[in-house]
Design a protein around this motif. Structure first.
Motif, PDB file in Angstrom:
ATOM      1  N   GLU A 133     -43.254  -5.147  20.308  1.00  0.00           N
ATOM      2  CA  GLU A 133     -43.459  -6.589  20.249  1.00  0.00           C
ATOM      3  C   GLU A 133     -44.071  -7.042  18.934  1.00  0.00           C
TER       4      GLU A 133
ATOM      5  N   ASN B 294     -44.415 -13.836  33.507  1.00  0.00           N
ATOM      6  CA  ASN B 294     -45.770 -13.855  34.063  1.00  0.00           C
ATOM      7  C   ASN B 294     -46.147 -15.171  34.723  1.00  0.00           C
ATOM      8  N   THR B 295     -45.293 -16.183  34.606  1.00  0.00           N
ATOM      9  CA  THR B 295     -45.621 -17.478  35.188  1.00  0.00           C
ATOM     10  C   THR B 295     -45.332 -17.488  36.681  1.00  0.00           C
ATOM     11  N   ARG B 296     -45.873 -18.501  37.368  1.00  0.00           N
ATOM     12  CA  ARG B 296     -45.604 -18.699  38.798  1.00  0.00           C
ATOM     13  C   ARG B 296     -44.812 -19.982  38.964  1.00  0.00           C
TER      14      ARG B 296
ATOM     15  N   ARG C  43     -45.027 -23.463  30.513  1.00  0.00           N
ATOM     16  CA  ARG C  43     -46.101 -22.896  31.325  1.00  0.00           C
ATOM     17  C   ARG C  43     -47.163 -23.957  31.626  1.00  0.00           C
TER      18      ARG C  43
ATOM     19  N   TRP D 155     -56.362 -12.343  21.701  1.00  0.00           N
ATOM     20  CA  TRP D 155     -55.023 -12.692  21.244  1.00  0.00           C
ATOM     21  C   TRP D 155     -54.953 -14.215  21.149  1.00  0.00           C
TER      22      TRP D 155
ATOM     23  N   ILE E 153     -43.242 -11.985  27.519  1.00  0.00           N
ATOM     24  CA  ILE E 153     -44.607 -11.927  28.043  1.00  0.00           C
ATOM     25  C   ILE E 153     -45.006 -13.237  28.733  1.00  0.00           C
ATOM     26  N   ILE E 154     -44.350 -14.335  28.397  1.00  0.00           N
ATOM     27  CA  ILE E 154     -44.623 -15.594  29.096  1.00  0.00           C
ATOM     28  C   ILE E 154     -43.703 -15.747  30.308  1.00  0.00           C
TER      29      ILE E 154
ATOM     30  N   GLU F 167     -41.422 -17.316  37.909  1.00  0.00           N
ATOM     31  CA  GLU F 167     -40.910 -16.888  36.606  1.00  0.00           C
ATOM     32  C   GLU F 167     -40.020 -17.980  36.013  1.00  0.00           C
TER      33      GLU F 167
ATOM     34  N   MET G  95     -54.313 -11.271  29.108  1.00  0.00           N
ATOM     35  CA  MET G  95     -53.347 -11.701  30.121  1.00  0.00           C
ATOM     36  C   MET G  95     -53.951 -11.575  31.514  1.00  0.00           C
TER      37      MET G  95
ATOM     38  N   TRP H 155     -39.482 -15.816  25.841  1.00  0.00           N
ATOM     39  CA  TRP H 155     -40.480 -14.854  25.343  1.00  0.00           C
ATOM     40  C   TRP H 155     -40.955 -14.033  26.540  1.00  0.00           C
TER      41      TRP H 155
ATOM     42  N   ARG I 144     -56.462 -14.209  32.065  1.00  0.00           N
ATOM     43  CA  ARG I 144     -55.811 -15.482  32.350  1.00  0.00           C
ATOM     44  C   ARG I 144     -55.418 -15.552  33.837  1.00  0.00           C
TER      45      ARG I 144
ATOM     46  N   THR J 137     -49.527  -6.752  34.079  1.00  0.00           N
ATOM     47  CA  THR J 137     -48.912  -8.049  34.380  1.00  0.00           C
ATOM     48  C   THR J 137     -49.921  -9.019  34.978  1.00  0.00           C
ATOM     49  N   GLU J 138     -49.628 -10.309  34.833  1.00  0.00           N
ATOM     50  CA  GLU J 138     -50.503 -11.305  35.439  1.00  0.00           C
ATOM     51  C   GLU J 138     -50.401 -11.253  36.967  1.00  0.00           C
ATOM     52  N   ARG J 139     -49.247 -10.876  37.472  1.00  0.00           N
ATOM     53  CA  ARG J 139     -49.103 -10.756  38.924  1.00  0.00           C
ATOM     54  C   ARG J 139     -50.167  -9.798  39.469  1.00  0.00           C
TER      55      ARG J 139
ATOM     56  N   ARG K  79     -53.667 -11.342  39.249  1.00  0.00           N
ATOM     57  CA  ARG K  79     -53.952 -12.302  40.318  1.00  0.00           C
ATOM     58  C   ARG K  79     -54.291 -11.583  41.623  1.00  0.00           C
TER      59      ARG K  79
END
Lengths: 362, 362
Positions: free
Chosen positions: A94, B305-307, B274, A299, B301-302, B309, A271, B299, A274, A244-246, A249
């Protein structure tokens, strides 16, 4: 290493300034004479070497800047008869880790004075050997091998390479190689001390992939710091984990359910931190008033975009790049560079997720 | 450009395979003969050039893979008497854009066959000139100039450079230069068409910094698509804007307050998308049932990871890097490369934020 970063910026600025008005090149001897130190001491002070007092270092650097000394002049003297090229071999898909390290190495080498050949091996050993062969054919002067996300020791490229090699970020598994890396354990320790210093006493840790050394060492540092302070690090009773954010959480939710009274989280990455912030928000818990949160990596694109902005451990990657390049120089100039792993300092950057701006002096 | 990406992967795999079992090198002539086409057509088909039908391209590539033809052999033939190095000059401070472009260029050049010298000019014109001088001194064969976050035309390095130069991602301001860039307008158009196709009729746009061409062109594409479909793009009545999530949250909240009934957002970046997701969650609006959301950049990594996806427009940066390298090759082999801006296709990658997985065939 705020001071190192600042130096990097100022020497960059100085080099640009000189380019605009040509004159006799200021030498290391000029700087040494004006600062009242030996050339060897001046060189050490300018190259971030240990063994020089902070006062001397500051004085030499001020003199160097005043005289318009270009650090790259050192490089040019050293590279007489060389190709003037340092290779960077990386697995970082990356660019998150290698780009700051590259920028730091460039600072040390002098922009435009030495070239950096970047080869992305993409985690593929055959590709790596092929890149290495090409780099050697191009007769580079030195090689910096930069790890990707994993920071555990990586296989050595071998002891018989005809040039100085420094492993950065992820050390070599061979203790006879020269490796420089960020001190993850220290990062965990500083994180726990910061949270303790703002009155938190129920501090929990959200790890990433448990097979990563970085995740374990950050926890160990925090655990050691809290033990010394009379506390205890709360960890999840789970062997799972990922970056991962999953996962972040899920881990946050379980810790909050199972350990009532948690007043701070240290997450092993920004991450994951977050993700913790998102869960706390869903549960109507205030950050940092009810629960403080901090991450690792500092970051920019994450830490400045969260609600609130995120306190984080900065791993000093740019400084790591500068330092790795300085090890190459030292070897090229005939200095003995000690083999083994050289752990570099890290620092906590405080933002609103641990100390609200309206109550912080910072 | 799914097919190009897939090709990139398979030719990479093929090259690795061949390295393990040496044998007579398969030539371009072998491939042309086996595919029943001329060498010129075979070369075009392997190098993504226009003017070759899709069937021919597929057949030539299948034959090339079957025979174990290494695309880099073309490179080797072309570089006889050359230095075998392509320079990449970039202003991309974070590496987000340049690293995928670098990876694509490497695919086209053949890993380990040609070196890439990456110089980070950090948005500093003096630094850029110095890097350029060093690159020329090292007698590179060609130069790819990669833009950073800004995609508007950048100053040309000049018409008198003694080597092929291709501007990638951000085009040159000089129409006599060769530039390749992602088609932002097409991206906006495809985004709007996707949302329309899933029944959304009140589609709003969240721009980034309004001084960026990318932010404006994405909006224009969406506006044109909706006009053709009988709809209208809802935009914020504000001249402000930035690429931060703070701005994305503010813009989303205002649009929701002022334009009741919005059922979809196109955000000019994944970060802004996001931010929209966060505001919708705070307001208890379901995504995608109540409001669909999509971003730009794809991207990883974004978007993962969102809720939920995130659906996003992929700008095909890796393909852009491959294509830029192929332009350098074409010029080196004496082909005439048309000057001006060559806009490359983009595509929508569908995820749960617009079409729930349990209802999608995708």
């Amino acid at each position: 290493m705020l001071s190192s970063d600042a130096d990097g910026l100022s020497s960059r600025g100085a080099a640009v300034e000189i380019a605009d008005r040509p004159r006799r090149e200021v030498t290391l001897a000029d700087v040494a004479r004006a600062a009242g130190v030996s050339k060897s001491t001046a060189s050490k002070a300018l190259r971030d070497k240990y063994g020089v007092g902070a006062d001397t270092r500051t004085r030499v650097r001020e003199v160097a800047e005043k005289l318009g000394f270009r650090p790259s002049a050192v490089a040019r003297q050293l590279t007489a008869g060389r190709t003037g090229t340092v290779g960077i071999l990386t697995n970082d898909l990356e660019g998150r880790f290698v780009i700051p390290i590259l920028a730091g190495a460039e600072d040390a080498l002098g922009a435009g004075e030495l070239s950096v050949i970047l080869c992305d091996a993409r985690g593929d050993a055959i590709r790596e050997r092929r890149h290495l062969r090409t780099l050697l054919e191009r007769r580079i002067d030195g090689l910096i091998v930069v790890g990707g996300a994993r920071t555990e020791p990586r296989p050595s490229l071998g002891r018989d390479l005809p040039l100085p090699v420094v492993y950065a970020y992820a050390p070599s598994a061979d203790p006879e190689d020269v490796s420089v890396a960020a001190d993850d354990r220290l990062g965990g320790l500083l994180a726990a001390e910061h949270l303790w210093s703002i009155g938190r006493r129920s501090i929990a840790y959200i790890g990433g992939d448990p097979t990563y050394d970085a995740s374990r060492e950050r926890a160990e540092g925090a655990r050691a710091a809290l033990a010394a302070l009379g506390g205890e690090l709360i960890t999840a009773p789970m062997s799972a984990g990922s970056w991962t954010e999953r996962w972040g959480r899920l881990a946050t939710a379980r810790l909050l359910d199972e350990q009532p009274g948690i007043d701070a989280f240290i997450a092993a990455s920004d991450m994951l931190a977050r993700a913790a912030l998102d869960v706390l928000r869903d549960r109507r818990l205030r950050v940092p008033d009810d629960v403080a949160v901090m991450g690792f990596d500092n970051w920019p694109i994450i830490v400045t975009n969260t609600r609130p902005e995120l306190t984080s451990v900065d791993l000093g990657l740019q400084e790591l790049g500068r330092y790795a390049a300085s090890r190459i120089f030292a070897a090229l100039s005939g200095e003995e560079v000690a083999p083994g792993l050289d752990l570099r300092p890290v620092r906590v950057v405080v933002r609103d997720s641990t100390v609200r701006n309206d109550v912080a002096a910072d």
